[in-house]
Design a protein around this motif. Structure first.
Motif, PDB file in Angstrom:
ATOM      1  N   ASN A  78       0.838  -1.198   0.000  1.00  0.00           N
ATOM      2  CA  ASN A  78       0.000   0.000   0.000  1.00  0.00           C
ATOM      3  C   ASN A  78       0.875   1.251   0.000  1.00  0.00           C
ATOM      4  O   ASN A  78       1.756   1.408   0.833  1.00  0.00           O
ATOM      5  N   CYS A 104     -12.754   4.332  -7.384  1.00  0.00           N
ATOM      6  CA  CYS A 104     -13.508   3.118  -7.706  1.00  0.00           C
ATOM      7  C   CYS A 104     -14.853   3.053  -7.002  1.00  0.00           C
ATOM      8  O   CYS A 104     -15.602   2.117  -7.185  1.00  0.00           O
ATOM      9  N   ASP A 105     -15.172   4.052  -6.153  1.00  0.00           N
ATOM     10  CA  ASP A 105     -16.366   3.910  -5.321  1.00  0.00           C
ATOM     11  C   ASP A 105     -17.638   4.476  -5.930  1.00  0.00           C
ATOM     12  O   ASP A 105     -18.677   4.495  -5.287  1.00  0.00           O
ATOM     13  N   LYS A 141     -16.824  18.397   5.890  1.00  0.00           N
ATOM     14  CA  LYS A 141     -15.962  18.108   4.730  1.00  0.00           C
ATOM     15  C   LYS A 141     -16.029  19.256   3.717  1.00  0.00           C
ATOM     16  O   LYS A 141     -15.028  19.678   3.157  1.00  0.00           O
ATOM     17  N   ARG A 208     -20.853   7.338  -1.770  1.00  0.00           N
ATOM     18  CA  ARG A 208     -20.114   6.108  -2.020  1.00  0.00           C
ATOM     19  C   ARG A 208     -21.104   4.966  -2.243  1.00  0.00           C
ATOM     20  O   ARG A 208     -22.078   4.857  -1.507  1.00  0.00           O
ATOM     21  N   HIS A 214     -11.498   5.584   2.830  1.00  0.00           N
ATOM     22  CA  HIS A 214     -10.166   5.299   3.362  1.00  0.00           C
ATOM     23  C   HIS A 214      -9.427   6.588   3.642  1.00  0.00           C
ATOM     24  O   HIS A 214      -8.226   6.597   3.806  1.00  0.00           O
ATOM     25  N   TYR A 215     -10.154   7.679   3.619  1.00  0.00           N
ATOM     26  CA  TYR A 215      -9.520   8.961   3.891  1.00  0.00           C
ATOM     27  C   TYR A 215     -10.009   9.515   5.217  1.00  0.00           C
ATOM     28  O   TYR A 215     -10.850  10.400   5.250  1.00  0.00           O
TER      29      TYR A 215
HETATM   30  N1  UDP Z   1      -7.288   4.489  -2.254  1.00  0.00           N
HETATM   31  C1  UDP Z   1      -6.069   3.905  -2.619  1.00  0.00           C
HETATM   32  N2  UDP Z   1      -5.098   3.776  -1.650  1.00  0.00           N
HETATM   33  C2  UDP Z   1      -5.278   4.198  -0.356  1.00  0.00           C
HETATM   34  C3  UDP Z   1      -6.513   4.810  -0.010  1.00  0.00           C
HETATM   35  C4  UDP Z   1      -7.502   4.935  -0.982  1.00  0.00           C
HETATM   36  O1  UDP Z   1      -5.867   3.525  -3.763  1.00  0.00           O
HETATM   37  O2  UDP Z   1      -4.358   4.042   0.450  1.00  0.00           O
HETATM   38  C5  UDP Z   1      -8.348   4.632  -3.290  1.00  0.00           C
HETATM   39  C6  UDP Z   1      -9.709   4.099  -2.905  1.00  0.00           C
HETATM   40  O3  UDP Z   1      -9.829   2.719  -3.195  1.00  0.00           O
HETATM   41  C7  UDP Z   1     -10.633   4.945  -3.757  1.00  0.00           C
HETATM   42  C8  UDP Z   1      -9.905   6.269  -3.846  1.00  0.00           C
HETATM   43  O4  UDP Z   1      -8.544   5.999  -3.494  1.00  0.00           O
HETATM   44  O5  UDP Z   1     -10.782   4.437  -5.083  1.00  0.00           O
HETATM   45  C9  UDP Z   1     -10.503   7.316  -2.942  1.00  0.00           C
HETATM   46  O6  UDP Z   1     -10.586   6.828  -1.627  1.00  0.00           O
HETATM   47  P1  UDP Z   1     -11.879   7.005  -0.726  1.00  0.00           P
HETATM   48  O7  UDP Z   1     -13.115   6.842  -1.534  1.00  0.00           O
HETATM   49  O8  UDP Z   1     -11.708   6.087   0.425  1.00  0.00           O
HETATM   50  O9  UDP Z   1     -11.735   8.526  -0.264  1.00  0.00           O
HETATM   51  P2  UDP Z   1     -12.867   9.669  -0.183  1.00  0.00           P
HETATM   52  O10 UDP Z   1     -13.636   9.632  -1.470  1.00  0.00           O
HETATM   53  O11 UDP Z   1     -13.699   9.305   0.994  1.00  0.00           O
HETATM   54  O12 UDP Z   1     -12.100  10.952  -0.002  1.00  0.00           O
END
Ligand code: UDP
Ligand code: MG
Length: 325
Positions: A78, A104-105, A141, A208, A214-215
């Motif tokens: 990672n 990807c979400d 946010k 999502r 993951h943030y």
């Molecule tokens: N992601 C990744 N590595 C990491 C954390 C997140 O590749 O260490 C990817 C995750 O799978 C997603 C994208 O980055 O496709 C955005 O993450 P997430 O949706 O969790 O963040 P948010 O949209 O909540 O800011």
């Protein structure tokens, strides 16, 4: 005329819940664009597994077996979202005419890709996906994100307001971008530095589709801090100016205390002395911290470590140890 080859680059980290839901979204969009003749049939959805610990890579391999439009690469561990996107873009660079990076979400609307491809055909080398509204975000946010974009602009960093990492880049822009060798990645701030003709396409950001973010706040703060310190040296300049002002003020203070002492009116000033000591100590620690942050960045940059390491590809699974940096 040869049709445009489009690669949709999708970073994934522990996304076993969301991948089966959104894969049809991406494939559907790809097939629609192929059907309309806007892109060629050799276009692909390129998944980047960012060292997931769950079944993400197995799902990607299944998808690649199921439909030739899917493919994937796996990172050896990672490395974070920014490095995963970079790995995907660099993998796509020599195979495609244009690459679109998207999470990807399913939060980013795939329908904005139509506009991106049209803009690309109109001669744009970079097309930024910009959020029309942040209705689905929490107040916190939205408030912090918008404040942050304004802060970045104030610091002199050239970022597109409300644009994250949903964007199209032509292979020409990607080749120029590959010459940016820094390891502290803040893609949305670096890409505008490439230049070329560019435009924005707006879209609505959704919830999502599955799984969870993951943030967390800590990662968001790190990204925010990286963004400022990798794009701007203004904080250091502000420190210098503040230091100068404090120095001038203390000169006045010294003058004043000498005069009062000479006039024989000096008072036991423990409190004021202590305050000044604390203030100076605090300020110095703060300032050294910020300068240390930049020195830390220089340290990392001078090492020139690889920014990503690919450990497997769906297309040549028989050679899983084929490392590429
Ligand atoms: N992601 C990744 N590595 C990491 C954390 C997140 O590749 O260490 C990817 C995750 O799978 C997603 C994208 O980055 O496709 C955005 O993450 P997430 O949706 O969790 O963040 P948010 O949209 O909540 O800011
Ligand atoms: Mg998300």
């Amino acid at each position: 005329m040869r049709k445009t080859v489009l690669y949709i680059v999708v970073p994934c980290y522990n996304e076993e819940e969301v991948l089966p839901v959104t894969c049809d979204l991406f494939l559907g969009k790809l097939n629609q664009l192929i059907g309309e003749g806007k892109i060629g049939d050799d276009s692909r959805v390129l998944y980047v597994d960012d060292g997931s610990r769950d079944r993400t890579w197995a799902i990607i391999c299944d998808l690649a077996r199921r439909d030739p439009h899917f493919m994937g690469i796996q990172q050896s561990r990672n490395r974070g979202h920014q490095n995963a996107v970079l790995a995907g873009l660099m993998e796509a660079m020599d195979r495609c005419d244009a690459a679109i990076s998207i999470d990807c979400d399913g939060q980013d609307d795939v329908n904005a890709m139509d506009g991106m491809i049209d803009a690309y055909h109109d001669g744009c080398e970079i097309v930024y996906g910009v959020r029309a509204s942040r209705d689905t975000d929490t107040f916190f946010k939205r408030f912090t994100a918008e404040g942050y974009y304004k802060l970045l602009a104030f610091m002199g960093a050239d970022v597109v307001f409300n644009h994250a990492d949903y964007r199209l880049m032509s292979s020409r822009a990607l080749r120029e971008f590959s010459k940016f060798k820094e390891v502290n990645l803040f893609l949305r701030g670096m890409v505008p530095l490439v230049g070329f003709k560019s435009t924005c396409v707006s879209y609505d950001r959704r919830e999502r589709q599955a799984g969870k973010s993951h943030y967390p706040l800590s990662k968001m703060l790190k990204l925010a801090f990286d963004g400022i310190t990798s794009l701007s040296v203004k904080p250091i300049r502000m420190i210098t100016v503040t230091g100068l002002i404090i120095f001038l003020l203390s000169l006045i203070g010294i003058l004043w205390s000498v005069i009062t002492a000479l006039c024989g009116r000096s008072v036991p000033g423990w409190a004021s002395t202590a305050c000044i000591v604390f203030l100076m100590g605090g300020l110095q620690a703060l300032f050294m911290g910020v300068i240390g942050e930049y020195i830390g960045k220089i340290y990392l940059e001078t090492k020139g470590r690889p920014r990503y390491i690919i450990s497997a590809r769906t297309e040549d699974e028989e050679k899983p140890d084929d490392d590429r940096t």
